[in-house]
Design a protein around this motif. Structure first.
Motif, PDB file in Angstrom:
ATOM      1  N   GLU A  11      53.787  60.664  72.975  1.00  0.00           N
ATOM      2  CA  GLU A  11      53.026  59.466  72.626  1.00  0.00           C
ATOM      3  C   GLU A  11      53.363  58.308  73.567  1.00  0.00           C
ATOM      4  O   GLU A  11      52.467  57.678  74.129  1.00  0.00           O
ATOM      5  N   VAL A  12      54.651  58.022  73.737  1.00  0.00           N
ATOM      6  CA  VAL A  12      55.037  56.848  74.537  1.00  0.00           C
ATOM      7  C   VAL A  12      54.814  57.073  76.025  1.00  0.00           C
ATOM      8  O   VAL A  12      54.719  56.104  76.800  1.00  0.00           O
ATOM      9  N   LEU A  13      54.749  58.348  76.451  1.00  0.00           N
ATOM     10  CA  LEU A  13      54.503  58.642  77.866  1.00  0.00           C
ATOM     11  C   LEU A  13      53.103  59.193  78.102  1.00  0.00           C
ATOM     12  O   LEU A  13      52.812  59.715  79.189  1.00  0.00           O
ATOM     13  N   ALA A  14      52.224  59.077  77.113  1.00  0.00           N
ATOM     14  CA  ALA A  14      50.840  59.527  77.303  1.00  0.00           C
ATOM     15  C   ALA A  14      50.166  58.677  78.373  1.00  0.00           C
ATOM     16  O   ALA A  14      50.598  57.557  78.661  1.00  0.00           O
ATOM     17  N   GLU A  15      49.089  59.222  78.973  1.00  0.00           N
ATOM     18  CA  GLU A  15      48.402  58.487  80.041  1.00  0.00           C
ATOM     19  C   GLU A  15      48.088  57.053  79.604  1.00  0.00           C
ATOM     20  O   GLU A  15      47.579  56.828  78.506  1.00  0.00           O
ATOM     21  N   TYR A  16      48.399  56.124  80.496  1.00  0.00           N
ATOM     22  CA  TYR A  16      48.278  54.702  80.175  1.00  0.00           C
ATOM     23  C   TYR A  16      46.836  54.320  79.870  1.00  0.00           C
ATOM     24  O   TYR A  16      46.553  53.597  78.919  1.00  0.00           O
ATOM     25  N   HIS A  17      45.902  54.806  80.698  1.00  0.00           N
ATOM     26  CA  HIS A  17      44.484  54.532  80.467  1.00  0.00           C
ATOM     27  C   HIS A  17      43.857  55.716  79.730  1.00  0.00           C
ATOM     28  O   HIS A  17      43.891  56.842  80.236  1.00  0.00           O
ATOM     29  N   PRO A  18      43.273  55.508  78.563  1.00  0.00           N
ATOM     30  CA  PRO A  18      42.581  56.600  77.888  1.00  0.00           C
ATOM     31  C   PRO A  18      41.328  56.984  78.665  1.00  0.00           C
ATOM     32  O   PRO A  18      40.797  56.168  79.436  1.00  0.00           O
ATOM     33  N   PRO A  19      40.824  58.204  78.497  1.00  0.00           N
ATOM     34  CA  PRO A  19      39.593  58.582  79.197  1.00  0.00           C
ATOM     35  C   PRO A  19      38.419  57.742  78.711  1.00  0.00           C
ATOM     36  O   PRO A  19      38.365  57.336  77.548  1.00  0.00           O
ATOM     37  N   LEU A  20      37.497  57.490  79.613  1.00  0.00           N
ATOM     38  CA  LEU A  20      36.282  56.777  79.225  1.00  0.00           C
ATOM     39  C   LEU A  20      35.416  57.664  78.338  1.00  0.00           C
ATOM     40  O   LEU A  20      35.310  58.870  78.556  1.00  0.00           O
ATOM     41  N   THR A  21      34.789  57.066  77.349  1.00  0.00           N
ATOM     42  CA  THR A  21      33.792  57.798  76.572  1.00  0.00           C
ATOM     43  C   THR A  21      32.518  57.909  77.408  1.00  0.00           C
ATOM     44  O   THR A  21      32.355  57.215  78.425  1.00  0.00           O
ATOM     45  N   ASP A  22      31.608  58.771  76.969  1.00  0.00           N
ATOM     46  CA  ASP A  22      30.339  58.913  77.689  1.00  0.00           C
ATOM     47  C   ASP A  22      29.613  57.566  77.759  1.00  0.00           C
ATOM     48  O   ASP A  22      29.048  57.207  78.798  1.00  0.00           O
ATOM     49  N   HIS A  23      29.627  56.840  76.661  1.00  0.00           N
ATOM     50  CA  HIS A  23      28.941  55.542  76.631  1.00  0.00           C
ATOM     51  C   HIS A  23      29.611  54.553  77.574  1.00  0.00           C
ATOM     52  O   HIS A  23      28.924  53.855  78.342  1.00  0.00           O
ATOM     53  N   GLN A  24      30.930  54.478  77.541  1.00  0.00           N
ATOM     54  CA  GLN A  24      31.648  53.558  78.424  1.00  0.00           C
ATOM     55  C   GLN A  24      31.384  53.881  79.891  1.00  0.00           C
ATOM     56  O   GLN A  24      31.180  52.973  80.710  1.00  0.00           O
ATOM     57  N   ALA A  25      31.395  55.166  80.224  1.00  0.00           N
ATOM     58  CA  ALA A  25      31.164  55.573  81.609  1.00  0.00           C
ATOM     59  C   ALA A  25      29.751  55.203  82.057  1.00  0.00           C
ATOM     60  O   ALA A  25      29.546  54.716  83.178  1.00  0.00           O
ATOM     61  N   ALA A  26      28.764  55.425  81.189  1.00  0.00           N
ATOM     62  CA  ALA A  26      27.378  55.096  81.545  1.00  0.00           C
ATOM     63  C   ALA A  26      27.203  53.589  81.748  1.00  0.00           C
ATOM     64  O   ALA A  26      26.557  53.155  82.710  1.00  0.00           O
ATOM     65  N   VAL A  27      27.787  52.800  80.852  1.00  0.00           N
ATOM     66  CA  VAL A  27      27.682  51.337  80.983  1.00  0.00           C
ATOM     67  C   VAL A  27      28.352  50.866  82.273  1.00  0.00           C
ATOM     68  O   VAL A  27      27.792  50.046  83.021  1.00  0.00           O
ATOM     69  N   GLU A  28      29.533  51.396  82.537  1.00  0.00           N
ATOM     70  CA  GLU A  28      30.271  50.969  83.734  1.00  0.00           C
ATOM     71  C   GLU A  28      29.541  51.413  85.000  1.00  0.00           C
ATOM     72  O   GLU A  28      29.448  50.649  85.974  1.00  0.00           O
ATOM     73  N   ALA A  29      29.004  52.625  85.017  1.00  0.00           N
ATOM     74  CA  ALA A  29      28.288  53.122  86.202  1.00  0.00           C
ATOM     75  C   ALA A  29      27.047  52.285  86.488  1.00  0.00           C
ATOM     76  O   ALA A  29      26.700  52.044  87.653  1.00  0.00           O
ATOM     77  N   ASN A  30      26.401  51.813  85.434  1.00  0.00           N
ATOM     78  CA  ASN A  30      25.194  50.997  85.633  1.00  0.00           C
ATOM     79  C   ASN A  30      25.493  49.566  86.038  1.00  0.00           C
ATOM     80  O   ASN A  30      24.572  48.827  86.398  1.00  0.00           O
ATOM     81  N   ARG A  31      26.760  49.171  86.012  1.00  0.00           N
ATOM     82  CA  ARG A  31      27.140  47.859  86.539  1.00  0.00           C
ATOM     83  C   ARG A  31      27.185  47.857  88.063  1.00  0.00           C
ATOM     84  O   ARG A  31      27.090  46.801  88.700  1.00  0.00           O
ATOM     85  N   CYS A  32      27.346  49.050  88.667  1.00  0.00           N
ATOM     86  CA  CYS A  32      27.523  49.153  90.125  1.00  0.00           C
ATOM     87  C   CYS A  32      26.258  48.697  90.852  1.00  0.00           C
ATOM     88  O   CYS A  32      25.133  48.979  90.423  1.00  0.00           O
ATOM     89  N   LEU A  33      26.456  47.999  91.970  1.00  0.00           N
ATOM     90  CA  LEU A  33      25.331  47.525  92.789  1.00  0.00           C
ATOM     91  C   LEU A  33      24.901  48.556  93.825  1.00  0.00           C
ATOM     92  O   LEU A  33      23.911  48.338  94.533  1.00  0.00           O
ATOM     93  N   TYR A  34      25.637  49.662  93.940  1.00  0.00           N
ATOM     94  CA  TYR A  34      25.323  50.733  94.903  1.00  0.00           C
ATOM     95  C   TYR A  34      25.136  50.167  96.317  1.00  0.00           C
ATOM     96  O   TYR A  34      24.123  50.387  96.972  1.00  0.00           O
TER      97      TYR A  34
END
Length: 445
Positions: A11-34
């Motif tokens: 628990e205390v040494l688990a990955e610091y950043h949790p994986p992105l959810t599908d929704h989070q990834a889609a929102v973040e990807a659509n922020r990109c200006l490409y």
């Protein structure tokens, strides 16, 4: 060591950043200006086409996104986690000036984890060339080189001295940043390209360099660096090696002995990793000591900030001079205060002791993370060196024809990092391919 409340390392040494959810990834990807000629791609040492892979996430094509990443960086899952993205791609993001940069590293992890978790192979071995290549060392440089050569159709065998392949990704990067399972998944991906990985094989012990040169058409050396150097102070035999400390925290965290008052010697990223392990596994007080000032520390600024948020203390301009031991147990670290003088060979101000300024830091455990020695293997193999590192030309070929090298063992200039090692392996693979099958390589170009 005194008893303390049970701690769950997973628990205390688990990955610091949790994986992105599908929704989070889609929102973040659509922020990109490409961006065209994107600064983030230019800042990436492996030159991943970042707008391309992010746009594929936005369109739902995750296999295509992973392919775009892995075409440029075969160790993309590792680099998504361990790269200093704050200093590289995300640091160059045009959105960083006005708001917050795109979470490039976490999106890269999202795409690569997608294919690994589903057992999807995005590459296949190339048509056989009949050429054999030996890779010595199964770290990021060696695996990158081996995988790229296999994609080009060469028969590749990787020889690794440790029990597990993966190099520092397996043994030397804390679980908080990269679990062992991620490193080993990349090894299996390389194996599925047809690469044979033999562990427990060490040059000069049960592996003959001369025999490799006779039996293989080319050799790539990715042997890393040597042991942590000695401090040369009384009581040093009671100091814990930092890399061993991290390794135990990854492979056997329950068996790692952690003090209540821990002092870590050094101020690089590995030292911060050691301090983080100690703090998260129950140390009441963790102090890092460094003989120069904050301005000269080699840790990345974001890692320094992370350590301070973890509650880790820093003592700058402090040089250890003696480990205080009573009854076979560490009781403290005697130090002397330092002041900075003229620059030394490293270009940084040289520290010098202030007379009469000795003091003692209470400690029941002292950990040393002060870098690693140059690769001693180079001299044994008769290779030319530069400042102690293996000397290579622009194609990463050593002074011995048919022998290439990459990764930390050649890093005479610039900073050593996983992503630079991966790029070395990729570029060396292309150079080896050009040498072994020049007509086919020319046609590929």
């Amino acid at each position: 060591m005194a008893e303390r409340s049970p701690i769950r390392p997973e628990e205390v040494l688990a990955e610091y950043h949790p994986p992105l959810t599908d929704h989070q990834a889609a929102v973040e990807a659509n922020r990109c200006l490409y961006c065209y000629d994107a600064p983030c791609t230019q800042a990436c040492p492996t030159h991943i086409d970042i707008p391309r892979f992010i746009k594929k996430i936005a369109s739902g094509n995750l296999v295509g996104s992973a392919r775009a990443i892995l075409e440029a960086n075969l160790m993309g899952a590792t680099c998504a986690r361990v790269c200093p993205v704050e200093e590289l791609c995300e640091g160059a993001c045009v959105l960083g000036a006005e708001e917050k940069p795109i979470m490039i590293g976490r999106l890269q992890r999202y795409a690569t984890d997608y294919v690994y978790s589903r057992g999807i192979d995005v590459f296949k071995p190339g048509p056989p060339t009949g050429k054999k290549v030996a890779v010595v060392g199964a770290g990021p440089a060696g695996l990158s080189c081996a995988g790229e050569l296999a994609k080009l159709g060469h028969s590749v065998t990787v020889f690794e001295r440790r029990e597990l392949p993966g190099g520092l990704s397996t043994y030397g990067i804390i679980r908080l940043r990269e679990p062992v399972e991620v490193a080993l998944a990349e090894v299996e991906m390389v194996r599925r390209l047809g690469v044979e990985v033999k562990t427990g094989m060490e040059l000069g012990a049960n592996l003959s360099f001369e025999q490799l040169r006779r039996e293989y058409d080319a050799i790539f050396l990715s042997v890393g660096l040597g042991a942590v150097p000695r401090l040369g102070i009384p009581g040093e035999e009671h100091i814990v090696d930092g890399l061993s400390y991290i390794e135990r925290s990854k492979l056997d965290p329950q068996g790692l002995e952690v003090g209540q008052s821990v002092v870590v010697i050094g101020a690089g990223n590995t030292a911060i990793d050691c301090a983080t392990v100690a703090k998260r596994l129950g140390a009441e007080r963790v102090t890092m000591v460094y003989r120069r000032s904050e301005a000269e520390m080699t840790a990345y600024p974001h890692e320094y900030g992370f350590a301070k948020r973890e509650g880790i203390e820093f003592r700058f301009l402090t040089q250890p001079v003696r480990v205080i031991v009573e009854g076979g147990k560490v009781r403290g670290l005697e130090c002397v205060r330092m002041e900075l003088g003229a620059p030394d060979a490293s270009g940084r101000p040289a520290p010098r002791p202030v007379p009469g300024s000795e003091f003692v830091l209470p400690a029941d455990q002292v950990v040393k993370a002060i870098g690693q020695e140059k690769p001693a293997l180079a001299q044994r193999l008769g290779l030319e060196t530069e400042r102690g590192y293996i000397r290579v030309n622009g194609d990463l070929e050593t002074s011995l024809p048919g022998v290439w090298a990459g990764g930390d063992c050649v890093r005479a200039r610039g900073s050593a990092s996983t992503v630079m090692a991966v790029e070395d392996g990729k570029l060396a693979a292309f150079a080896i391919h050009r040498k072994l099958v020049p007509l086919r390589a020319a046609a590929d170009d």
